[in-house]
Design a protein around this motif. Sequence first.
Motif, PDB file in Angstrom:
ATOM      1  N   ALA A  55       0.501  -1.099   0.035  1.00 15.90           N
ATOM      2  CA  ALA A  55      -0.057   0.084   0.372  1.00 15.90           C
ATOM      3  C   ALA A  55       1.435   0.819  -0.346  1.00 15.90           C
ATOM      4  CB  ALA A  55      -1.143  -0.310   1.208  1.00 15.90           C
ATOM      5  N   VAL A 102      -9.423  -0.790  -2.906  1.00 16.85           N
ATOM      6  CA  VAL A 102      -9.804  -1.425  -1.357  1.00 16.85           C
ATOM      7  C   VAL A 102     -10.819  -2.919  -0.961  1.00 16.85           C
ATOM      8  CG1 VAL A 102      -9.680  -2.243   0.686  1.00 16.85           C
ATOM      9  CG2 VAL A 102      -7.327  -0.699  -0.640  1.00 16.85           C
ATOM     10  N   THR A 111     -12.031  -6.868  -2.332  1.00 12.32           N
ATOM     11  CA  THR A 111     -12.186  -7.100  -0.728  1.00 12.32           C
ATOM     12  C   THR A 111     -13.663  -7.659  -0.309  1.00 12.32           C
ATOM     13  OG1 THR A 111     -12.221  -5.221   0.931  1.00 12.32           O
ATOM     14  CG2 THR A 111      -9.918  -6.848   0.641  1.00 12.32           C
ATOM     15  N   ALA A 151      -5.523  -6.735  -0.343  1.00 13.85           N
ATOM     16  CA  ALA A 151      -6.372  -5.368   0.296  1.00 13.85           C
ATOM     17  C   ALA A 151      -5.007  -3.838  -0.379  1.00 13.85           C
ATOM     18  CB  ALA A 151      -7.121  -5.078   1.185  1.00 13.85           C
TER      19      ALA A 151
END
Length: 435
Positions: free
Chosen positions: A29, A52, A56, A290
């Motif tokens: 990230a 994200v 997910t 993510a």
Amino acid sequence: MDLLIQSIVLVGVLFLLLGGGFWVAMALAAVGLVALEMFSSAPPGLIMSTSVWGATATWTLASLPLFVWMGEILFRTKLSEDMFRGLAPWLGRLPGRLIHVNILGCAVFAAVSGSSAATAMTVGKMAIPELLRRGYDERFVIGSLAGSGTLGLLIPPSIILIVYGVSAEVSIVQLFIAGILPGVMVAGLFMTYAGIWALMRPGKVPANDFKLTFWEKVKASRRLIPVLLLIGFVIGSIYQGWATATEAAAFGVFGSLVLSAATGSLTWKSFSESLMGATRTSCMIVFIIAGAAFLSVAMGYTGIPRTLAQLIRDFDLSPYWLLVALTVLFVILGCFLDGISVVVLTTAVILPMVEAAGIDLLWFGIYVVLVVEMSQITPPVGFNLFVLQGLTGRDILYVARAALPFFLLMVVAVGLLMAFPEIATWLPAQATARP
């Protein structure tokens, strides 16, 4: 030149963060944030939230925690002990005898755990002391376990195949079916080598001490057979189209709970430990997914994947040379990262290049997992080598030398997969063509 500078900066930031001990998900990230802040005018906060959530909040991921929980439950039913007692009586007449327990035992546990390190550790705890006590060659015992432990990444239901399917937007059911024949092929190569090794060194293999009738062998396998039937049902229901991957995973969890209760190992403690273990593992994997999803979108805004894909087209690099280069890259990364991290780390940049080269993403998923398997026993710093070093107390170079023949066998397996892609694509094609 701009592309080169951007790539060097981002790779440098990534390795700096990983070397500093940051979690893989946080490192991914952070690199995405750096890419957007330095090389794009897009809003990082908005992109992070949408990417994200999109990665997910998908039904496809529902099978992940269920398969992990299934493995956790069966792990606590003393499956490794049952595998040795159940498999050993049937293998006494094969060249190599109980060495094959390592290979087949890892293949069975691989279908349960989906983890290379967990497979090597769990089977090794039972098999190494038992085989050494019976007089089997220590080096070959360790090497066969190091190689066979990698089957945890390939044989379905495989956690890493779920991760790849989500990252590459490829059907997880198709990936599971595609992984069956390559998994059998690798296990077959290992067993063939073990048999040839035993025939060439008969003095290093003890005599067969299992003189049992057929029904005595069945009795010895009474606790292993239900587990094999459960795994066969889970995989078979997916292949036959009776259930989706998520539905099959739910059946697997239910069956695991029933088997655990039937064997008397289902207690409140084992239930809660399996549930918490599955929760921790699943959260770790989803967190990584993510971070990788955000990095993938961020890389798209920088234009690096698109430019690399165009370079592939301009260089007219053949698919085989591209795969050779990627094999080297994956083996190097596998020396430092676990398999799931390698997959999510590379898909953002590599998949556009692979698609530009005209490589089937379903086949590429099996290839990636097989190469990542290979990297787990890459001398001298493969992940599984450290697991076996801790189990045996031997130094890492000894374990690496013991694993080297199996590493070379996996190189052969990768070559066979590249030469005959139907090994991975034939079975999914049959499943799709079936009415």
